[in-house]
Design an enzyme around this catalytic site. Structure first.
Site, PDB file in Angstrom:
ATOM      1  N   GLY A   1      -1.225 -55.492 -27.708  1.00 34.69           N
ATOM      2  CA  GLY A   1      -2.360 -54.741 -27.143  1.00 34.69           C
ATOM      3  C   GLY A   1      -3.005 -55.487 -25.996  1.00 34.69           C
ATOM      4  O   GLY A   1      -2.446 -56.452 -25.481  1.00 34.69           O
ATOM      5  N   ASN A   2      -4.170 -55.043 -25.587  1.00 37.04           N
ATOM      6  CA  ASN A   2      -4.922 -55.746 -24.545  1.00 37.04           C
ATOM      7  C   ASN A   2      -6.414 -55.611 -24.833  1.00 37.04           C
ATOM      8  O   ASN A   2      -6.809 -54.954 -25.787  1.00 37.04           O
ATOM      9  CB  ASN A   2      -4.547 -55.218 -23.158  1.00 37.04           C
ATOM     10  CG  ASN A   2      -4.852 -53.746 -23.021  1.00 37.04           C
ATOM     11  OD1 ASN A   2      -5.993 -53.335 -23.077  1.00 37.04           O
ATOM     12  ND2 ASN A   2      -3.808 -52.933 -22.847  1.00 37.04           N
ATOM     13  N   HIS A   3      -7.230 -56.235 -23.987  1.00 39.64           N
ATOM     14  CA  HIS A   3      -8.667 -56.336 -24.284  1.00 39.64           C
ATOM     15  C   HIS A   3      -9.497 -55.157 -23.792  1.00 39.64           C
ATOM     16  O   HIS A   3     -10.717 -55.218 -23.839  1.00 39.64           O
ATOM     17  CB  HIS A   3      -9.236 -57.620 -23.674  1.00 39.64           C
ATOM     18  CG  HIS A   3      -8.734 -58.862 -24.336  1.00 39.64           C
ATOM     19  ND1 HIS A   3      -8.991 -59.140 -25.653  1.00 39.64           N
ATOM     20  CD2 HIS A   3      -7.972 -59.875 -23.870  1.00 39.64           C
ATOM     21  CE1 HIS A   3      -8.415 -60.284 -25.966  1.00 39.64           C
ATOM     22  NE2 HIS A   3      -7.784 -60.743 -24.904  1.00 39.64           N
TER      23      HIS A   3
ATOM     24  N   ALA B   1      -5.893 -48.794 -19.918  1.00 39.83           N
ATOM     25  CA  ALA B   1      -5.073 -49.983 -19.674  1.00 39.83           C
ATOM     26  C   ALA B   1      -3.802 -49.810 -20.509  1.00 39.83           C
ATOM     27  O   ALA B   1      -3.724 -50.266 -21.645  1.00 39.83           O
ATOM     28  CB  ALA B   1      -5.829 -51.230 -20.086  1.00 39.83           C
TER      29      ALA B   1
END
Ligand code: CTP
Length: 396
Positions: A206-208, A274
């Site tokens: 995943g990402n932030h 994102a």
């Protein structure tokens, strides 16, 4: 858009008064100025100190203080809207019958602005014929009633009577009093949040991203009158806005499918999610065990949603993408505009402090197909959303 609006918030004694803190905060965030009047019993549920700190204004409750009369007539004339939330059964009955035994009621009786109430009570009280009659009286006076919600009640029972959520109250105000319907009749698609690419039943890549920017955009588009479809990856943000239809997805593949289905019926598409660029080639149905010292993961490219929509775009549709760069920002942003057939690219520079994932602020430069390049100073994400939607409206 509540920017610059003056809201006089009345709080009554009800368990739902705890929501007034968030309501006040959200009203301020939406750009409104908020003054608060509490009934004496409201102070048993929420403290004037909390409310005055959040509203940045003194909270009034008594008709006089230190032998000085609190001018309820002025308060009622100051406000663009008087909002009573939560409205208790007791205050409702007094309002319906012209009783004036506290500052909130005196202000209500002298208010010349529109009055909106958000009742909160137990289901049996809500359904009582006297409550129904009192609500009818308020409506006959021209006051607006925000419907109660069904849900868990303070009594522990389940049913009608919960006060509408703060976000719903704000969208009610926006729709009914501060509406600026430039996008009425238009449909908009917004993507928001991160994506999670599953590896096994317990892990993902995943990402932030938090989804804040996309949600701000969805709200702004809705506020301008658009019917909004928000396709959102895993995010903590809850949306209670009746103008926004939310499709929750996890992976880039799910987001791609949802967007491709919705896009043909939309006029505007803003891709602020994102999205993962790569996803694991295979998903292990069993939890992966740490059997070796090193572990190699094979990834494959995800489908680029922005590019796919750019290929399918018809005349009149406006496609907006985001770019997050830390080198050669301008040239990468321009390249994205071309390669993805977008009408606008919103560039976040990683060099700007307070811009990007997790922050409440953002600093962007907007690049348009027509050659325009518009830099903006650091602003809240809601203000950035307003700037972006202003540019979209110009393109339309
Ligand atoms: N995007 C998308 N689908 C993807 C990946 C990205 O729709 N699978 C969208 C994002 O929502 C954003 C824009 O594309 O609007 C970002 O472009 P992208 O090419 O992904 O940026 P980078 O990954 O930073 O590009 P690169 O690594 O090629 O520089």
């Amino acid at each position: 858009m509540a920017e610059g609006k003056k809201i006089l918030l009345g709080i009554c004694g009800s368990i739902a008064a705890y929501k007034s803190i968030l309501l006040t905060r959200l009203l301020l965030k939406a750009g409104a100025e908020v003054k608060v009047v509490m009934t004496p019993s409201a102070k048993d549920f929420v403290t004037p100190l909390s409310i005055s700190t959040i509203s940045k204004n003194e909270v009034l409750s008594d008709l006089s203080r230190n032998d000085v009369w609190n001018n309820h007539v002025q308060l009622g004339r100051w406000a663009d809207v008087m909002l009573i939330a939560p409205l208790s059964c007791n205050t409702l009955a007094k309002m319906a019958n012209g009783i004036c035994d506290n500052l909130l009621l005196a202000t209500y009786l002298s208010a010349v602005c529109p009055v909106v109430v958000a009742p909160a009570m137990d289901e049996d009280m809500w359904l009582h014929p006297s409550t129904k009659a009192n609500i009818g009286k308020l409506q006959a006076f021209g006051n607006r009633v925000i419907p109660v919600e069904k849900g868990e009640l303070a009594s522990g029972l389940y049913g009608d009577g919960r006060m509408a959520e703060p976000e719903q109250i704000i969208s009610f105000l926006e729709m009914n009093f501060f509406f600026n319907g430039e996008l009425k009749g238009q449909k908009a698609l917004v993507t928001a949040g991160p994506t999670h690419e599953p590896l096994d039943p317990v892990r993902y890549i995943g990402n932030h991203s938090t989804g804040k920017m996309g949600v701000a955009l969805a709200r702004e588009l809705a506020q301008r009158g658009a019917e909004v479809e928000l396709v959102m990856g895993p995010s903590q943000i809850e949306i209670h806005d009746p103008r926004i239809r939310v499709t929750r997805v996890h992976s880039a593949g799910e987001m791609y499918n949802a967007c491709l289905e919705i896009f043909p019926s939309t006029r505007i598409a803003v891709m602020s999610a994102a999205v993962a660029d790569y996803t694991p080639v295979s998903f292990s149905p069993e939890k992966i065990k740490k059997n070796s010292e090193t572990f190699t993961l094979e990834l494959s490219r995800t489908k680029d949603i922005l590019r796919a929509l750019g290929e399918k775009k018809k005349a009149g549709q406006i496609l907006v993408g985001f770019a997050l760069e830390n080198t050669d920002e301008t040239s990468y942003a321009r390249q994205k505009l071309e390669s993805k057939n977008a009408d606008m690219i919103v560039l976040n520079s990683l060099k700007d402090a307070g811009a990007g994932f997790g922050f409440d602020t953002n600093q962007v430069t907007i690049f348009e197909k027509n050659g325009a390049e518009v830099p903006y100073p650091k602003k809240t994400k809601q203000q950035v959303a307003r700037d972006i939607v202003d540019r979209i409206i110009k393109l339309l």
